[in-house]
Design an enzyme around this catalytic site. Sequence first.
Site, PDB file in Angstrom:
ATOM      1  N   CYS A  38       0.792  -1.199   0.000  1.00 42.58           N
ATOM      2  CA  CYS A  38       0.000   0.000   0.000  1.00 42.58           C
ATOM      3  C   CYS A  38       0.848   1.284   0.000  1.00 42.58           C
ATOM      4  CB  CYS A  38      -0.897  -0.040   1.225  1.00 42.58           C
ATOM      5  SG  CYS A  38      -2.286   1.051   1.148  1.00 42.58           S
ATOM      6  N   ARG A  51      -2.892   4.670   5.137  1.00 48.87           N
ATOM      7  CA  ARG A  51      -3.365   3.931   3.974  1.00 48.87           C
ATOM      8  C   ARG A  51      -3.750   2.497   4.321  1.00 48.87           C
ATOM      9  NH1 ARG A  51      -1.646   6.555  -0.948  1.00 48.87           N
ATOM     10  NH2 ARG A  51      -1.600   4.583  -2.047  1.00 48.87           N
ATOM     11  N   TRP A  84      -0.089  -4.125   2.119  1.00 47.89           N
ATOM     12  CA  TRP A  84      -1.438  -4.626   2.379  1.00 47.89           C
ATOM     13  C   TRP A  84      -1.561  -5.900   1.552  1.00 47.89           C
ATOM     14  CZ3 TRP A  84      -5.955  -5.438  -0.542  1.00 47.89           C
ATOM     15  CH2 TRP A  84      -7.156  -5.532   0.185  1.00 47.89           C
ATOM     16  N   ASN A 106       3.595  -1.700  -5.341  1.00 49.24           N
ATOM     17  CA  ASN A 106       2.159  -1.629  -5.115  1.00 49.24           C
ATOM     18  C   ASN A 106       1.464  -2.094  -6.381  1.00 49.24           C
ATOM     19  OD1 ASN A 106       2.528  -0.535  -2.603  1.00 49.24           O
ATOM     20  ND2 ASN A 106       1.990   1.557  -3.183  1.00 49.24           N
ATOM     21  N   GLY A 107       0.345  -2.812  -6.226  1.00 49.09           N
ATOM     22  CA  GLY A 107      -0.386  -3.284  -7.387  1.00 49.09           C
ATOM     23  C   GLY A 107      -0.393  -4.797  -7.445  1.00 49.09           C
ATOM     24  N   GLU A 141     -24.401   4.894   4.345  1.00 49.54           N
ATOM     25  CA  GLU A 141     -23.124   5.453   4.778  1.00 49.54           C
ATOM     26  C   GLU A 141     -22.949   5.300   6.286  1.00 49.54           C
ATOM     27  OE1 GLU A 141     -19.425   7.433   4.852  1.00 49.54           O
ATOM     28  OE2 GLU A 141     -20.513   6.236   3.374  1.00 49.54           O
ATOM     29  N   LYS A 183     -19.836   3.207   8.028  1.00 48.86           N
ATOM     30  CA  LYS A 183     -18.896   3.776   9.003  1.00 48.86           C
ATOM     31  C   LYS A 183     -18.790   2.882  10.230  1.00 48.86           C
ATOM     32  CE  LYS A 183     -17.010   6.154   6.984  1.00 48.86           C
ATOM     33  NZ  LYS A 183     -17.578   6.042   5.727  1.00 48.86           N
ATOM     34  N   GLU A 203     -16.932  -0.432   9.394  1.00 52.56           N
ATOM     35  CA  GLU A 203     -15.529  -0.195   9.053  1.00 52.56           C
ATOM     36  C   GLU A 203     -14.647  -0.072  10.292  1.00 52.56           C
ATOM     37  OE1 GLU A 203     -14.923   2.253   4.945  1.00 52.56           O
ATOM     38  OE2 GLU A 203     -15.898   3.338   6.561  1.00 52.56           O
ATOM     39  N   HIS A 258     -39.671  -6.442   3.796  1.00 46.37           N
ATOM     40  CA  HIS A 258     -39.392  -7.497   2.830  1.00 46.37           C
ATOM     41  C   HIS A 258     -38.157  -8.309   3.215  1.00 46.37           C
ATOM     42  CE1 HIS A 258     -42.491  -6.002   0.111  1.00 46.37           C
ATOM     43  NE2 HIS A 258     -42.051  -4.785   0.406  1.00 46.37           N
ATOM     44  N   LYS A 301      -6.663   2.807   2.646  1.00 42.44           N
ATOM     45  CA  LYS A 301      -7.267   4.096   2.328  1.00 42.44           C
ATOM     46  C   LYS A 301      -7.490   4.260   0.833  1.00 42.44           C
ATOM     47  CE  LYS A 301      -8.702   8.269   3.213  1.00 42.44           C
ATOM     48  NZ  LYS A 301     -10.010   8.451   3.858  1.00 42.44           N
TER      49      LYS A 301
END
Length: 612
Positions: free
Chosen positions: A2, A27, A73, A99-100, A485, A489, A492, A508, A607
């Site tokens: 990361c 991150r 990460w 990274n990647g 949202e 939060k 997370e 339902h 991040k």
Amino acid sequence: MCGIVGYIGPREAYPILIKGLHRLEYRGYDSAGIAILNDKLRVYKTKGKVSDLENFVKDKDLHGTIGMAHTRWATHGEPNDVNAHPHFSQSESLALIHNGIIENYAVLKGELLKNGYTFSSNTDTEVLIQLIEYIKVKNNCSVFDAVQLALNQAVGAYAIVIISKDDPNTLIAARKGSPLVIGIGEDDFFLASDATPIIEYTKNVVYLDDEEIAILKRGEELVVKTIKNVVKTPMIHKLEMNLSELEKEGYEHFMLKEIYEQPKTIFDSCRGRIHKEIHHISLAGIIDHKDKFINARRIIILACGTSWHAGLVAEYLFEELAKIPVEVEYSSEFRYRKPLIFKDDIIIAISQSGETADTLAAIELAKSQGAFIYGICNVVGSSIARAAHTGSFTHAGPEIGVASTKAFTAQVAVLTLMALAIAQEKGCVDNELFKEIVDELEAIPQMVTEVLKQDKNIKEIAKIFTYARNFLYLGRGYNFPVALEGALKLKEISYIHAEGYPAAEMKHGPIALIDAEMPVVVIATNQGTYEKVISNIQEVKARKGKIISIITKGDVTVKELSDFYIEIPEVKEMLVPILATVPLQLLAYHIAINRGCNVDQPRNLAKSVTVE
């Protein structure tokens, strides 16, 4: 991914590298490592935090003026010491951080195994550095030439930095689909995934473009070439951020600081764009391309995570104000379902970092079919900002907490401005309504300040629900994305399972979950489908669910039905999401703190998601 940091110059590299890693901790990562070149190429790495790496290297030789460091990460291979970066080549003459994801790593690895190479890790990164060494030896070429040839074979995304023990005066860096920025000092170079580790030393930066390779040679000018060996002229940009924006400034956590910054960041996102004296919205990206917006067949909004929720709010805004059909798509799904895209479509791509890999890939697909791209992001010089035809920055400043707060409200503020600006250009909004919305939008920062004064009340509510195992969040209309949202939060940062749902859809399915142990957060402001939401609250109460409501200040009806309530100022329905989101951020924050969670660096999260 990361985090990447690199340095070459006259100073000692280690203090710069380790401080840079700390700057990039936001991150998200699970291991850390460092490479220093002095009399030999030394690599030290460990599972855990940057502080664990600092402890590990206390008695190691860290002298040297060239080096690189990384926080990982995990993608390929579990988080452990061996899989951490940097990775050596087999001869240990080269080291690489990355990274990647190299998607064809298995094929490349198979070929290298046939040629006598062995591997100590489970990573795709080690395959890449072994490939570079193999090409270098086989062709008797320079490291730069080997990197060029290797990257022409690699499929996937990368931001890489390479050190060669045989060249103590050179760093080589390259990128494709993963961000990399070069800081230009007086007589030194800095490298990083983003500008946060660089700002302390220089404000002059170069953003590498896809398939570009940079040669950072001590005492010489920066050289940039493509993987096809085309020489490029680096464009130097001036950083606008300040070092103070990267500090906690007395707050216990970055997340709390960023929640409290929202009156300012919303104001900054609107500043210079609202002309109150003439009730006009000025967005250059729309003014310069107004014909495209006036004649748009539809708007497609592409985003991920929190930015996707901002896009859902925008769907209501654009359809109500600008009278343009809107589709909101997860970027990660959009490009794989063979979407129908027309030349008179407008794509709005939303990303805090401007580097979200799925959104970038979706943009490229839409561009290839002739669509017009409007980018909304928070980082000047980011990949999405450069890939879009035009766009708007949110001006929220650096967001260090992994869970987005101020970036979300800034995005919604900018999207509201966009909807108003397009509606004004099309002449499809009543002048009196337009003036009322603009006036209230200008007042929103002060209203957010009023909401923040309820922090003590929210903290007390959080104590009661610290050990809840599940939460349900309900909202209708503009408040449905707020429910999504709010739930995001909470899960997370507190690791409590939470689900956002349209309030009417509760019948339902989710109603089966409600009992005396289930807290239900209801966004129940006094506009839109207010009476219907009251009915939904009654349905929850009939099953003994605990109601935490977000209500309009002065509302008595929902207040009496609620076990707990949080008031927000009265405002037009389309502006409620900006206000109603703030107490939900604080609720999640305090519950997570009570549970002992790391709110700034939640487990398993990054991040900036720069892999697909």
